[in-house]
Enzyme design. Structure first.
Site, short mmCIF file in Angstrom:
data_model
loop_
_atom_site.label_atom_id
_atom_site.label_comp_id
_atom_site.label_asym_id
_atom_site.label_seq_id
_atom_site.Cartn_x
_atom_site.Cartn_y
_atom_site.Cartn_z
N ASP A 1 -3.96 13.96 10.79
CA ASP A 1 -4.37 13.30 9.55
C ASP A 1 -5.20 12.06 9.89
O ASP A 1 -4.96 10.98 9.38
CB ASP A 1 -3.15 12.91 8.73
CG ASP A 1 -3.49 12.53 7.30
OD1 ASP A 1 -4.55 12.96 6.81
OD2 ASP A 1 -2.71 11.78 6.68
N GLY B 1 0.79 5.29 1.69
CA GLY B 1 0.20 6.27 2.57
C GLY B 1 0.47 7.68 2.08
O GLY B 1 0.99 7.89 0.97
N VAL C 1 4.36 1.28 1.58
CA VAL C 1 4.43 0.33 2.68
C VAL C 1 4.70 -1.06 2.09
O VAL C 1 4.05 -1.48 1.13
CB VAL C 1 3.14 0.32 3.51
CG1 VAL C 1 3.25 -0.66 4.67
CG2 VAL C 1 2.83 1.72 4.02
N LYS D 1 8.45 3.24 3.43
CA LYS D 1 9.51 3.92 2.69
C LYS D 1 8.97 5.25 2.18
O LYS D 1 8.04 5.28 1.39
CB LYS D 1 9.96 3.05 1.52
CG LYS D 1 11.02 3.70 0.65
CD LYS D 1 11.33 2.84 -0.56
CE LYS D 1 12.33 3.52 -1.48
NZ LYS D 1 12.58 2.73 -2.70
N GLY E 1 0.81 -1.21 0.00
CA GLY E 1 0.00 0.00 0.00
C GLY E 1 0.84 1.26 0.00
O GLY E 1 2.07 1.22 0.02
#
Length: 744
Positions: A585, A470, A475, A489, A468
């Site tokens: 967030d 973000g 990720v 990362k 995924g």
């Protein structure tokens, strides 16, 4: 066999001394080898010389210093002393003693032929001139026979005999090293047994006359000795007198001499000066010439393989060997010699010592790198060359074009290696700089944060492990230290704010310990954009569950639990830490679920630690679909900003619809309009949970969400209040379910 001449008995000793000196000039850099040690000549405490002649064991000059038959008398009446073979074992008559016997006759006559006169007989011991142990040979000084007319009336005749005795004598005349030789213009040389030789002059053809250096019958002749002889008498038979009164060309008042002898091969080099003259006699006034004798150890031959070694076996040194030799009546005797690669005295313990072949290139050639080994030596070509270095100079391994090619390839390889080394050094330097820039020295002090090396995370950062993306990074799932982890990362950014966000997230999560907050395991600082390592949550994010392609079934209880526990996690951040921690967030994508559907708040990339007078931010960062309009307008991030975002999350939980920023956020607008018009929101709820019996619960959640979405910041509840309200709803509904279950 290298033995000295009869008049130069010093040579064997000099050769030995030169060998020692040569060895001294080539010292070993390592510990001394046996070849570098002083040679052992004789038994301890025994003289090893007589005058200038070496006396090695089994020879000896004192009791206890020699084997039977090898006693040497050192006559010190000479200066220097001279050694003689003792005749003590040769019992019996003079004919059986170890000695030289000569018969001399002098007469005055002008007639041809020798008068009937008894010759004068004399004898003396055989002098030892040198010993060679390697091949068991002794160099002795013997006599020679001659018949010489010095003038018309004066004649001198000598007949000689060399005798080693016949009773267990260890000595035999060497048929390999001696010859019978005659010198004269018309003479026959005879020995007791064996062939004779005849020397003559061809007076008809002068072209066939004697040649200096040649002993093939013209003025000089020679014949072999029979094997296994312990004694021999040498006689001369003169030719017939010619009419002029000379023998074989002599005559008148001229000197006429002829010679015969058993002598060491190659000792005499024929010269026409000696022909029919007394020149040879005058040069050898002592009357001796060198003779070589083989010596043999008494006691039979060498033991056969498997036989026990005799008690008094002579070959006692390590690295020695026994050699058979025929003696009298074809019986066997033996002598000892050092094995190949060794030298010295095989008759003494430790007498055979390793030869340092590398120190004697004249005898052991090596055209390369020489290395001495026990009993041998290694000779190898240096790098880049090939061949048998013991036999010939080494040749180049590669031709010139090949060398050029190898040089070019080697140069390119070295250049590439240097570039690689430089790149590695630069990479390490950058990693160190990144580590420093990313707060490595500070984060190393954090007890609950592990600092990972870049190489440790590299296997995880593969496309196949991508799970995924973000707001601030990709990720990846992997395994570290025996547990499943999620590695975040960071993506490239251009605004230069990432490093601050990273450090902020690490600091925040290092201070957080709550069951509804994602646990940070460690980080990697050796990259420009630092990476975070989290615990891995198998159900993914709430956003995936609500709006993903799978659309997993989600009942009301589960949704209520997610809302309650997520609120508890945010309330913990706002009020139960040392400083207020704002997430900034909050959205379903940042609420992760474990295998038991327990929610955990994640992604603290834009969180803020709020202290007094530090509530404003210059950057408005986050997902605008969930962002507080006040924060979006003023850049004022407060705890009520997270409350607003959580209100949107509640609406998504009960409606299973996704909030969007475009179109003025239709989901939020729909619920707010319904509340403003005092309309029921039942049609906005997710059909999966919109049941009549839970309408009150859903409406209560809807009311809490509306309160969170109030545009007046001060009218919004705190996260602690939100968490308590949802918890009360959860308890109330749980009690209702319990009563209903009991009634039924």
């Amino acid at each position: 066999m290298a033995l000295s001449s009869s008049r130069a008995p010093l040579l064997p000793l000099l050769c030995l001394l030169l060998t020692v000196v040569a060895a001294a000039k080539h010292p070993k850099q390592e510990k001394p080898t046996p070849a570098a040690l002083a040679p052992v000549v004789t038994l301890e405490g025994c003289p090893d010389k007589c005058g200038n002649v070496s006396i090695p064991y089994p020879f000896g000059t004192k009791d206890g210093c020699f084997r039977p038959g090898f006693f040497v008398v050192c006559n010190d009446t000479f200066d220097p002393p001279r050694p003689f073979i003792n005749s003590s074992l040769a019992l019996g008559t003079d004919d059986t003693r170890t000695q030289i016997v000569v018969e001399d006759l002098y007469y005055l006559t002008a007639e041809d032929g020798m008068p009937e006169t008894t010759p004068t007989r004399s004898a003396w011991p055989i002098e030892l001139a040198g010993v060679s142990l390697s091949d068991a040979k002794a160099r002795l000084l013997g006599a020679f026979s001659y018949e010489c007319r010095l003038n018309e009336t004066h004649h001198s005749v000598r007949r000689q005999r060399i005798n080693f005795g016949v009773y267990r004598s260890p000595f035999l005349l060497s048929d390999a090293d001696n010859v019978l030789m005659g010198i004269g213009s018309n003479v026959v040389a005879e020995q007791t047994t064996g062939p004779l030789c005849q020397s003559y002059l061809n007076l008809i053809s002068l072209s066939d006359g004697p040649v200096n250096g040649s002993c093939s019958g013209q003025g000089c002749c020679q014949a072999n000795l029979p094997p296994v002889r312990s004694d021999s008498t040498v006689t001369i038979q003169k030719g017939t007198m010619y009419e002029d009164g000379g023998y074989g060309g002599g005559g008148g008042g001229r000197v006429d001499c002829s010679y015969a002898m058993i002598v060491e091969k190659a000792w005499y080099n024929f010269s026409s000066v000696d022909l029919d003259s007394d020149a040879f006699l005058r040069r050898n006034a002592a009357g001796v010439v060198p003779v070589v004798a083989d010596f043999t150890i008494d006691g039979g031959g060498c033991p056969d393989a498997g036989e026990p070694t005799p008690k008094d076996f002579a070959c006692i040194s390590d690295n020695s060997k026994c050699v058979d030799r025929l003696v009298y009546d074809n019986s066997r005797g033996h002598y000892c010699s050092c094995s190949v690669g060794y030298q010295g005295n095989p008759y003494i313990h430790g007498g055979c010592q390793d030869i340092d072949e590398c120190a004697r290139p004249d005898l052991y050639p090596c055209h390369g790198k020489c290395k001495n080994t026990p009993g041998d030596y290694e000779c190898s070509c240096p790098a880049g060359k090939r061949g048998n270095a013991k036999q010939a100079p080494c040749t180049d391994l590669f031709s010139l074009p090949a060398k050029i090619s190898v040089g070019v390839v080697g140069g390119l390889f070295i250049a590439a290696l240097l570039v690689f080394i430089i790149l590695i050094r630069n990479e390490k330097r950058k990693m160190a700089e990144f580590f420093e820039k990313n707060g490595g020295p500070t984060l190393e002090k954090a007890k609950n944060i592990k600092i990972y090396k870049k190489e440790e995370l590299k296997p995880i950062l593969r496309r196949s492990n991508f799970i995924g993306r973000g707001a601030f990074g990709e990720v990846y799932k992997g395994d570290l230290d025996g547990q499943s982890v999620a590695v975040k990362k960071p993506v490239d950014d251009s605004d230069g704010v990432h490093n601050d966000q990273f450090a902020n997230e690490v600091i925040i999560q290092s201070r957080v310990n709550h069951k509804n907050i994602v646990r940070l395991i460690g980080c990697c600082l050796e990259v420009d954009k630092p990476m975070l390592v989290y615990e891995f949550l198998s159900k993914g994010s709430l956003d995936d569950v609500l709006h993903g392609s799978r659309r997993d079934p989600l009942n009301l209880k589960c949704r209520l639990d997610i809302a309650a526990e997520s609120a508890e996690g945010l309330a913990y951040l706002h009020s139960k830490t040392t400083n207020v921690i704002l997430h900034g967030d909050v959205k379903p994508a940042n609420i992760l679920l474990d295998e038991d559907w327990t929610p955990k708040i994640s992604d603290f990339g834009i969180s803020r630690l709020i202290v007094k007078d530090k509530q404003h931010t210059d950057f408005v960062i986050g997902d605008r679909s969930y962002m507080d309009p006040v924060y979006l307008r003023d850049g004022l991030l407060t705890d009520r900003s997270d409350v607003y975002s959580f209100g949107v999350v509640i609406l998504e939980l009960i409606s299973r619809k996704k909030a969007t920023y475009s179109g003025n956020n239709s989901l939020v607008r729909e619920f707010l309009d319904a509340h403003k018009g005092k309309m029921e929101a039942t049609k906005l709820f997710d059909e999966e949970i919109a049941k009549p019996e839970v309408s009150d619960l859903l409406n209560s959640l809807y009311e809490i969400a509306v309160r969170c979405l109030n545009l007046d910041v001060d009218e919004r509840p705190s996260m602690t209040e939100v968490a308590e309200s949802i918890l009360m709803l959860k308890r109330s509904w749980s009690n209702t379910l319990t009563k209903t279950s009991s009634a039924s």
